[in-house]
Design a protein around this motif. Sequence first.
Motif, mmCIF file in Angstrom:
data_model
loop_
_atom_site.group_PDB
_atom_site.id
_atom_site.type_symbol
_atom_site.label_atom_id
_atom_site.label_comp_id
_atom_site.label_asym_id
_atom_site.label_seq_id
_atom_site.Cartn_x
_atom_site.Cartn_y
_atom_site.Cartn_z
ATOM 1 N N TYR A 72 0.843 -1.201 0.000
ATOM 2 C CA TYR A 72 0.000 0.000 0.000
ATOM 3 C C TYR A 72 0.882 1.255 0.000
ATOM 4 O O TYR A 72 0.689 2.183 -0.808
ATOM 5 N N ALA A 73 1.864 1.288 0.877
ATOM 6 C CA ALA A 73 2.749 2.458 0.960
ATOM 7 C C ALA A 73 3.576 2.628 -0.315
ATOM 8 O O ALA A 73 3.808 3.752 -0.776
ATOM 9 N N LYS A 74 4.007 1.520 -0.907
ATOM 10 C CA LYS A 74 4.864 1.595 -2.094
ATOM 11 C C LYS A 74 4.132 2.193 -3.297
ATOM 12 O O LYS A 74 4.776 2.755 -4.196
ATOM 13 N N LEU A 75 2.814 2.095 -3.316
ATOM 14 C CA LEU A 75 2.063 2.744 -4.390
ATOM 15 C C LEU A 75 2.329 4.247 -4.381
ATOM 16 O O LEU A 75 2.452 4.878 -5.441
ATOM 17 N N TYR A 76 2.422 4.819 -3.193
ATOM 18 C CA TYR A 76 2.667 6.252 -3.069
ATOM 19 C C TYR A 76 4.153 6.581 -3.190
ATOM 20 O O TYR A 76 4.512 7.668 -3.665
ATOM 21 N N ILE A 77 5.004 5.652 -2.782
ATOM 22 C CA ILE A 77 6.446 5.853 -2.986
ATOM 23 C C ILE A 77 6.744 5.944 -4.473
ATOM 24 O O ILE A 77 7.530 6.783 -4.920
ATOM 25 N N ASN A 78 6.094 5.085 -5.256
ATOM 26 C CA ASN A 78 6.335 5.063 -6.706
ATOM 27 C C ASN A 78 5.896 6.350 -7.397
ATOM 28 O O ASN A 78 6.386 6.685 -8.475
ATOM 29 N N THR A 79 4.949 7.055 -6.772
ATOM 30 C CA THR A 79 4.501 8.335 -7.336
ATOM 31 C C THR A 79 5.144 9.523 -6.620
ATOM 32 O O THR A 79 4.727 10.663 -6.811
ATOM 33 N N GLN A 80 6.126 9.210 -5.762
ATOM 34 C CA GLN A 80 6.876 10.219 -5.005
ATOM 35 C C GLN A 80 6.007 11.027 -4.045
ATOM 36 O O GLN A 80 6.356 12.152 -3.665
ATOM 37 N N ASP A 81 4.888 10.425 -3.640
ATOM 38 C CA ASP A 81 4.047 11.042 -2.614
ATOM 39 C C ASP A 81 4.512 10.493 -1.263
ATOM 40 O O ASP A 81 3.843 9.667 -0.629
ATOM 41 N N TYR A 82 5.660 10.965 -0.805
ATOM 42 C CA TYR A 82 6.304 10.386 0.365
ATOM 43 C C TYR A 82 5.566 10.690 1.665
ATOM 44 O O TYR A 82 5.598 9.887 2.601
ATOM 45 N N ASP A 83 4.894 11.821 1.730
ATOM 46 C CA ASP A 83 4.154 12.157 2.947
ATOM 47 C C ASP A 83 3.022 11.163 3.188
ATOM 48 O O ASP A 83 2.798 10.730 4.330
#
Length: 471
Positions: free
Chosen positions: A214-225
């Motif tokens: 789940y978190a990596k989906l946002y890591i891949n889009t650089q949405d780190y927050d």
Amino acid sequence: IFMTKDYSGLIPIYEEYLIKSSKFALKNSSMYEVYANYLTLLEHSGTPNKYEDVLTTCIREFPEQRSELILKLVKYNLKNANLAQARNILQESLEASTKMKEFSVLYDFYVRFEEVYLEVMIAELQKSPEKQAVWEDDLKYHMRLLEQLLETHPLQINDLKLRQNINDVKTWIARAELFPGAPEKANVFAQALSKINPTKVDTPGILGDIWCRYAKLYINTQDYDTAREIFDRATRVPYSHLVDLEDVWICWAEMELDIDGLEKAVLVIKTALKVPQSPELVLEKYQRSKKRELPAQTVVFSSLKLWSFYLDLLESTCDNKDTIPSTRAAYEQAISLKIATPLIFINYAHFLQEQKLWEESFKIYERAIDTFPSDTSFEIWNIYLAEGLKNGLSKERMRDLFEQALKLAQDGLDCKPFYTLYSDFEEKNGLTKRSVDILHRGCKETSHLDSKCTLWELCIYKCKKLLGDVN
């Protein structure tokens, strides 16, 4: 009983004597067969409302015949040209099904029904092209419906598995894979994590894995927050298995390592490994607790996996001399918690050697030897003796170390490498007779036949070489 075809007359008899009354025992018939005959009477009598009510009751009362009864109800509606009702029944039954066999029967019938319907419509249009304008919308609707049925089959199977077990994390992960886009996958993960009961997940590591995905989906889009928010929530989940929490913390630290560097990654793992005031009491309480009574967070500070990762990170920061004390303190903390493995002791010693702290590194080897059983300390002695020779310890110190190491022979360990190394050491120092005597001593003290033979051969060879041929 149907030969008279007096359906209306037979219905009251079934209702009075076979269904409502308990006076008559059934012979050679099950209650399901009685209801089946009753339904046949109702169907022929032309009482559709009553027929559907009784059939609905049968679906509830006879779950083993559920798929058969549902199809009977569908066919009854088709027979009476209630096509929309028939489709609704099929759709609702598919969405409520919890058994694969039942689902397959209903799904196959539904697909075949739509195929036949389209075949009939197309055949009629070929005969009467002028009806195309009237039937075009209906034709398109059923073509879309059939296409949707076929395309969503994997998703419907997934729905079925989740109805069987909403806490099956693997099924939720497989569901996310059915969607191509990140937003849809994220929606599946969010839905899953809101419905899964962590205490009912039996497979170690799988719940932590879905949080990391789940978190990596946002890591891949650089949405780190957003990824950090997800990781933070994930660390608060009451996992039954420590590996889940370990994976979440490490995944979080690896993200920080990639985007912000070592210091942020170290801070993340340091937060995870905060040691309570009385760690021994906490561990004892956790070990005494019943299965899943206490969450993994209770003992995460004792995680060997996290400590090993933490120490690796700390050593990577030691280009800065200011971080050396904190690295040493972390090694000492791991040892005091009694979770340090032989490898951690060895890494600690090597770390001190890199700082030119040779004597202190040797003390670490000695602590390790005192900590572990004989078979483990044997391997540590191998490294300790080799490094002592390499770094020029005094002769007296080396002899003392060899003598300590050879005590392992009393525990039944094969100390042939120590005897040969000790012999070579004395030979290099000019004590030829002592070199031979050590090998002779090994021949007597070792209990391993192969090693005993090898030592005898070496002893005889050195005796001839160093002391001369006695003959």
